[in-house]
Design a protein around this motif. Structure first.
Motif, PDB file in Angstrom:
ATOM      1  N   UNK A 178      12.305 -36.481  -0.872  1.00  8.88           N
ATOM      2  CA  UNK A 178      13.052 -37.007   0.276  1.00  8.88           C
ATOM      3  C   UNK A 178      12.591 -38.433   0.562  1.00  8.88           C
ATOM      4  N   UNK A 179      13.533 -39.339   0.619  1.00 14.67           N
ATOM      5  CA  UNK A 179      13.217 -40.749   0.796  1.00 14.67           C
ATOM      6  C   UNK A 179      13.144 -41.522  -0.500  1.00 14.67           C
ATOM      7  N   UNK A 180      13.252 -40.827  -1.638  1.00  9.29           N
ATOM      8  CA  UNK A 180      13.241 -41.518  -2.931  1.00  9.29           C
ATOM      9  C   UNK A 180      14.573 -42.226  -3.172  1.00  9.29           C
ATOM     10  N   UNK A 200       7.071 -48.406  14.825  1.00  7.32           N
ATOM     11  CA  UNK A 200       8.118 -47.945  13.921  1.00  7.32           C
ATOM     12  C   UNK A 200       7.455 -47.249  12.727  1.00  7.32           C
ATOM     13  N   UNK A 201       7.937 -46.051  12.380  1.00  7.87           N
ATOM     14  CA  UNK A 201       7.255 -45.287  11.344  1.00  7.87           C
ATOM     15  C   UNK A 201       8.209 -44.305  10.687  1.00  7.87           C
ATOM     16  N   UNK A 202       7.781 -43.813   9.529  1.00  6.85           N
ATOM     17  CA  UNK A 202       8.492 -42.746   8.826  1.00  6.85           C
ATOM     18  C   UNK A 202       7.460 -41.721   8.389  1.00  6.85           C
ATOM     19  N   UNK A 203       7.577 -40.516   8.939  1.00  8.48           N
ATOM     20  CA  UNK A 203       6.669 -39.423   8.602  1.00  8.48           C
ATOM     21  C   UNK A 203       7.338 -38.573   7.533  1.00  8.48           C
ATOM     22  N   UNK A 204       6.632 -38.333   6.438  1.00  8.29           N
ATOM     23  CA  UNK A 204       7.207 -37.661   5.274  1.00  8.29           C
ATOM     24  C   UNK A 204       7.804 -36.305   5.635  1.00  8.29           C
ATOM     25  N   UNK A 252       4.181 -43.827   6.082  1.00  4.19           N
ATOM     26  CA  UNK A 252       2.898 -43.224   5.745  1.00  4.19           C
ATOM     27  C   UNK A 252       3.100 -42.163   4.668  1.00  4.19           C
ATOM     28  N   UNK A 253       2.417 -42.364   3.527  1.00  2.67           N
ATOM     29  CA  UNK A 253       2.643 -41.450   2.411  1.00  2.67           C
ATOM     30  C   UNK A 253       1.435 -41.485   1.465  1.00  2.67           C
ATOM     31  N   UNK A 254       1.589 -40.847   0.323  1.00  2.00           N
ATOM     32  CA  UNK A 254       0.544 -40.817  -0.690  1.00  2.00           C
ATOM     33  C   UNK A 254       0.446 -42.160  -1.421  1.00  2.00           C
ATOM     34  N   UNK A 255      -0.674 -42.344  -2.089  1.00  2.00           N
ATOM     35  CA  UNK A 255      -0.762 -43.396  -3.096  1.00  2.00           C
ATOM     36  C   UNK A 255       0.073 -42.970  -4.299  1.00  2.00           C
ATOM     37  N   UNK A 276      14.428 -41.664  17.702  1.00  2.00           N
ATOM     38  CA  UNK A 276      13.971 -40.869  16.565  1.00  2.00           C
ATOM     39  C   UNK A 276      15.176 -40.439  15.726  1.00  2.00           C
ATOM     40  N   UNK A 277      15.006 -40.531  14.412  1.00  2.00           N
ATOM     41  CA  UNK A 277      15.999 -39.988  13.488  1.00  2.00           C
ATOM     42  C   UNK A 277      15.338 -38.867  12.698  1.00  2.00           C
ATOM     43  N   UNK A 278      15.946 -37.688  12.728  1.00  2.00           N
ATOM     44  CA  UNK A 278      15.471 -36.529  11.985  1.00  2.00           C
ATOM     45  C   UNK A 278      16.432 -36.263  10.831  1.00  2.00           C
TER      46      UNK A 278
END
Length: 332
Positions: free
Chosen positions: A200-202, A148-152, A76-79, A169-171
């Motif tokens: 982060x995540x790029x 399953x998800x990734x929160x920014x 879940x992130x920006x456009x 969960x992975x932090x």
């Protein structure tokens, strides 16, 4: 290379005083292995009865649900242009959301769903009485559940204990001082209240975030199993990945250092308005005054005077300072 977070055995944390001394005082993340292994809700999850357990407590209130197309894989992130988001928000009753999340868990072609930050006091009355932390007795928990998800990567302005009930969960954590290298997004156009670290995540070498490359591999990384918990101090950046097909997390937000109603984040926002656009030389002058009176690297700014001459900077005078500031803001 990513770093490790210190572990503390949860059975050693028998009181709020020990928790503050052995965990909170250092202002560093700490893993609390097995902190919630005895919770009834965790046992219900292990026995395949999680939905029934939560449904028994359901107050049938409407909740906001993030719903993402299968293509986003729960990220879940920006456009791309930051004007919107890559998911939609739906409102449905908690029980309906729970049933749909459970029914579609692990189904590859199904949309991903995520429900976050729901007060158990309002949505699941009785939950806190059955599932609690002896070393944090006065704080009401919140619940987060979904696929399953990734929160920014983001920060909170409160201290946080994140407790894994179901799934894993992975932090991924970065310290507050990394803020200048994380390429933070808008502070008033956010997914869930707090600004996020866009870098982060790029992908490695992303030309949009050159400064991030120097700290990319300095993150602290923690994997939690059901029954484990993580203490995250306020202002620590954390990306949260739910890696199971069905995931439930319960968290506690509180101010472990509060001496009153005043909020440091509010003070920072006002300082941005009052100081950030002033000339460089003046900002440097104000920085010196902030260091002297607020951050106090050399101790109390009036330590050279007798205590009875400390005036409003004396012990127990926060109310007088607050009243003075309110008068100044009102122009009286």
């Amino acid at each position: 290379m990513t770093g490790r977070v210190a572990d503390v055995a949860a059975d050693a944390l028998t009181s709020p005083d020990r928790f503050r001394a052995e965990v909170v005082a250092a202002c560093r993340p700490v893993v609390l292995r097995g902190a919630v292994r005895d919770w009834p809700v965790r046992a219900a999850s292990e026995q395949g009865e999680l939905a029934a357990y939560l449904a028994r407590l359901d107050a049938a209130r409407p909740a906001e649900v993030f719903v993402g197309a299968p293509a986003i894989a729960g990220r879940y992130t920006y456009s791309d242009d930051l004007s919107g988001f890559n998911f939609e928000r739906r409102t449905m009753r908690f029980g309906e959301a729970l049933a749909e999340i459970v029914a579609t868990a692990g189904v590859a072609e199904a949309p991903t769903m995520y429900v976050g930050s729901l007060s158990t006091e309002g949505y699941l009355p009785g939950f806190a009485a059955e599932n609690g932390l002896a070393f944090l007795p006065a704080v009401q928990p919140r619940i987060w559940l979904g696929h399953r998800s990734s929160v920014a990567c983001h920060y909170d302005t409160s201290d946080n204990i994140a407790c894994v009930v179901a799934g894993t969960r992975r932090f991924t954590l970065y310290p507050p001082e990394a803020i200048g290298d994380l390429y933070v997004g808008p502070i008033d156009h956010t997914m869930a209240g707090q600004p996020v670290a866009l870098a982060v995540g790029s992908a490695p070498g992303d030309p949009r975030y050159p400064r991030f490359e120097a700290i990319r591999d300095t993150a602290l990384e923690v994997d939690l199993e059901p029954g484990d918990a993580l203490y995250i101090p306020k202002l620590w950046w954390h990306q949260v990945e739910a890696t199971g097909a069905l995931n439930v997390l319960v968290n506690y937000w509180w101010d472990a250092s509060s001496g009153g109603p005043d909020q440091p984040h509010s003070a920072m926002m006002l300082a941005m308005v009052a100081i950030a656009e002033r000339p460089e030389g003046e900002r440097a002058a104000w920085r010196a005054f902030f260091d002297h009176y607020v951050f106090r690297p050399d101790g109390h700014p009036l330590a050279h005077l007798p205590a009875e001459r400390h005036g409003i900077l004396g012990a127990g005078n926060s109310g007088r300072i607050r009243a003075m500031v309110m008068r100044l803001l009102r122009g009286v």
